[in-house]
Design a protein around this motif. Structure first.
Motif, short mmCIF file in Angstrom:
data_model
loop_
_atom_site.label_atom_id
_atom_site.label_comp_id
_atom_site.label_asym_id
_atom_site.label_seq_id
_atom_site.Cartn_x
_atom_site.Cartn_y
_atom_site.Cartn_z
N PHE A 1 0.85 -1.19 0.00
CA PHE A 1 0.00 0.00 0.00
C PHE A 1 0.88 1.23 0.00
CE2 PHE A 1 -2.16 -3.54 1.92
CZ PHE A 1 -3.36 -3.53 1.25
N ILE A 2 0.38 2.33 -0.59
CA ILE A 2 1.18 3.55 -0.54
C ILE A 2 0.42 4.74 0.07
CG2 ILE A 2 2.70 2.89 -2.43
CD1 ILE A 2 1.18 4.70 -4.29
N TYR A 3 -0.92 4.72 -0.06
CA TYR A 3 -1.70 5.87 0.42
C TYR A 3 -3.16 5.43 0.45
CZ TYR A 3 -2.81 10.87 0.87
OH TYR A 3 -3.23 12.09 1.33
N ALA A 4 -3.90 5.81 1.49
CA ALA A 4 -5.23 5.24 1.69
C ALA A 4 -6.23 5.61 0.58
CB ALA A 4 -5.78 5.65 3.05
N ARG A 5 -5.95 6.69 -0.15
CA ARG A 5 -6.84 7.00 -1.28
C ARG A 5 -6.69 5.94 -2.39
NH1 ARG A 5 -5.33 10.73 -4.81
NH2 ARG A 5 -4.26 12.07 -3.32
N VAL B 1 -11.76 1.63 -13.32
CA VAL B 1 -12.37 2.29 -12.16
C VAL B 1 -11.30 2.87 -11.22
CG1 VAL B 1 -13.75 1.88 -10.07
CG2 VAL B 1 -14.47 0.90 -12.27
N GLU B 2 -10.30 2.05 -10.86
CA GLU B 2 -9.31 2.51 -9.87
C GLU B 2 -8.57 3.77 -10.28
OE1 GLU B 2 -6.23 -0.25 -7.89
OE2 GLU B 2 -5.04 1.31 -8.87
N PRO B 3 -8.06 3.86 -11.52
CA PRO B 3 -7.34 5.10 -11.87
C PRO B 3 -8.21 6.34 -11.70
CG PRO B 3 -7.05 3.43 -13.57
CD PRO B 3 -8.07 2.90 -12.63
N TYR B 4 -9.51 6.21 -11.99
CA TYR B 4 -10.42 7.35 -11.83
C TYR B 4 -10.64 7.64 -10.35
CZ TYR B 4 -14.51 10.30 -12.01
OH TYR B 4 -15.37 11.34 -11.82
N MET B 5 -10.97 6.59 -9.58
CA MET B 5 -11.33 6.80 -8.17
C MET B 5 -10.15 7.29 -7.34
SD MET B 5 -14.57 6.17 -8.04
CE MET B 5 -14.62 6.60 -6.31
N LYS B 6 -8.98 6.71 -7.57
CA LYS B 6 -7.87 7.07 -6.68
C LYS B 6 -7.39 8.49 -6.93
CE LYS B 6 -3.92 5.07 -9.18
NZ LYS B 6 -3.04 3.91 -9.29
N HIS B 7 -7.62 9.00 -8.13
CA HIS B 7 -7.20 10.38 -8.39
C HIS B 7 -8.31 11.39 -8.11
CE1 HIS B 7 -3.34 9.16 -9.81
NE2 HIS B 7 -3.85 8.39 -10.75
N THR B 8 -9.56 10.95 -8.10
CA THR B 8 -10.64 11.91 -7.84
C THR B 8 -11.08 11.89 -6.36
OG1 THR B 8 -12.25 10.29 -8.61
CG2 THR B 8 -11.55 11.97 -10.20
N GLY B 9 -10.66 10.87 -5.60
CA GLY B 9 -10.76 10.98 -4.15
C GLY B 9 -11.99 10.39 -3.50
N GLY B 10 -12.73 9.53 -4.18
CA GLY B 10 -13.96 8.98 -3.58
C GLY B 10 -13.75 7.65 -2.88
N SER B 11 -12.56 7.41 -2.33
CA SER B 11 -12.28 6.10 -1.71
C SER B 11 -12.93 5.98 -0.34
CB SER B 11 -10.76 5.93 -1.54
OG SER B 11 -10.12 6.20 -2.75
N MET B 12 -13.14 4.72 0.07
CA MET B 12 -13.75 4.46 1.38
C MET B 12 -12.71 4.64 2.49
SD MET B 12 -15.50 0.88 2.64
CE MET B 12 -17.13 1.07 1.95
#
Ligand SMILES: Cc1ncc(COP(=O)(O)O)c(C=O)c1O
Length: 395
Positions: free
Chosen positions: A54-58, A232-243
């Motif tokens: 892991f590198i960052y929780a986002r 999905v992941e490239p979009y979510m991890k850069h736009t910030g909607g992670s749980m």
């Protein structure tokens, strides 16, 4: 961990990762970051993140990964991405797939926020959306085109509980190369197997049955490794909607008991629907598990006969009767979540679907007398008695 486990075993043990302390209950890794032994290790991890790195929780977190692995395992899917809410999952799945100029076909019977994304947000970015009656396969056939990139629907719609044929719509969509995105909240991960029936991406608002006790917001997008990690992941991890890791822990613990809770809620829902079918104070009792429901034959095959945990009661006497009914209830709470241990009554026309025009409400059957009832874990006889007295008070 075995893919051959039955659902209830997957729900309790799937995705578990243990730290050096070998804890029994899943640990909450409440950390946004992770330490690298060396600068070289940090560099390497930013090039490629390994399976247990892991590198960052986002981007990812061990507790969140446990939740993602557990729900993916339950669905028989390769992967999942956990999101901050159900709406982060709906918007993330669609916007990660689409670009300006694309075409989408969507069922028109949608939760208000889903409709806002399809109707207003996607249009702002140049995506054309055609709306169809989701229960009419001819409308889907007529609407798909060679440039249709995605189809979207709630497999059981909120709040009128229309059931859409996942396998048939997937076949129509796949014939033109479109990706099938299904919001499966009302069908629940217990009764539905939408991936096996042809859906490419399945979405849950984890806020509902997965938490099941009204504590935390969350969502999840489930599908193939290629779609989840490639799109999905490239979009979510850069736009910030992670749980968040804490919410993932709540959802993990929710999954352990979801099968028991949802089956008990559906059993009660059917009993309540039968008790009030044909009641003199009601125009309609809507529950997919009732034989009178228009899609009941589909419910028998798609959901193993279970009609879900929500029913809708359309009261004679419109808004006044609906409000009198809500105000007379003593056990269910007036609120707008669903899938909770507590029974929840909602007036969609003035709350969750308030934004819709009167014409849209009419078209979707969201009448002034309609009350959505999410059945909780209370004693069913207590609920029936309370609903009966509230209907009398409303009349
Ligand atoms: C069908 C449907 N999809 C999505 C959502 C959104 O979920 P959340 O509130 O977790 O964002 C809801 C409920 O709120 C819903 O009923």
């Amino acid at each position: 961990m075995s893919e051959n486990w039955k659902s209830r075993t997957k729900l309790v043990h799937g995705g578990t990762r243990r730290s050096q302390y070998n804890e029994v209950s899943e640990a909450i890794f409440l950390t946004q970051g992770f330490v690298y032994e060396t600068a070289e290790q940090a560099e390497a991890r930013f090039v490629e993140i390994g399976e247990d790195e892991f590198i960052y929780a986002r981007y990812g977190n061990p507790t969140v990964a446990m939740f993602e692995n557990r729900i993916a395992m339950l669905e028989g899917a390769e992967d999942a991405f956990a999101t901050a809410s159900g709406m982060a999952a709906v918007s993330g799945a669609l916007t990660s797939l689409l670009k300006a100029g694309d075409h989408v076909v969507s069922a028109k019977a949608l939760f208000g926020s889903c409709l806002f994304i399809l109707e207003s947000i996607l249009a702002r970015y140049g995506v054309e959306v055609t709306f169809v009656d989701g229960t009419n396969l001819d409308e889907w056939r007529a609407a798909v085109r060679p440039d249709t990139k995605a189809v979207f629907f709630e497999s059981m719609s909120n709040p009128t509980l229309e059931v859409i044929d996942v396998a048939a719509v997937s076949e129509i969509a796949h014939a033109v190369g479109a990706t099938v995105v299904v919001d499966n909240v009302f069908s629940t991960p217990v009764f539905s197997n939408a991936i096996a029936q042809g859906a490419d991406l399945v979405i849950y608002s984890a806020t509902k049955h997965i938490d099941g006790q009204g504590r935390a917001l969350g969502g999840v997008i489930i599908g193939s490794k290629e779609l989840i990690r490639g799109t999905v992941e490239p979009y979510m991890k850069h736009t910030g909607g992670s749980m968040s890791p804490f919410n993932a822990w709540v959802m993990l613990k929710g999954l352990e008991t979801i099968d028991l809770r949802v089956r008990a809620q559906a059993d009660s829902a059917l009993k309540i629907a039968k008790a009030f079918e044909g009641h003199a104070g009601l125009e309609r009792t809507i529950y997919p598990g009732l034989e009178a429901h228009a899609q009941n034959p589909l419910v028998q095959t798609q959901l193993d006969g279970y009609g879900g945990t929500v029913l809708s009661l359309d009261l004679k006497g419109g808004k006044e009767a609906a409000f009198n009914f809500l105000n007379a209830l003593t056990i269910p709470v007036i609120s707008n979540n669903l899938g909770d241990a507590k029974s929840i009554a909602t007036h969609p026309a003035t709350t969750t679907h308030q934004r819709l025009s009167d014409a849209q409400k009419d078209e979707l059957g969201i009448t002034p007398g309609l009350v959505r009832f999410s059945v909780g874990l209370e004693d069913v006889d207590d609920l029936i008695a309370d609903l009966k007295q509230a209907l009398t008070a409303a009349a």
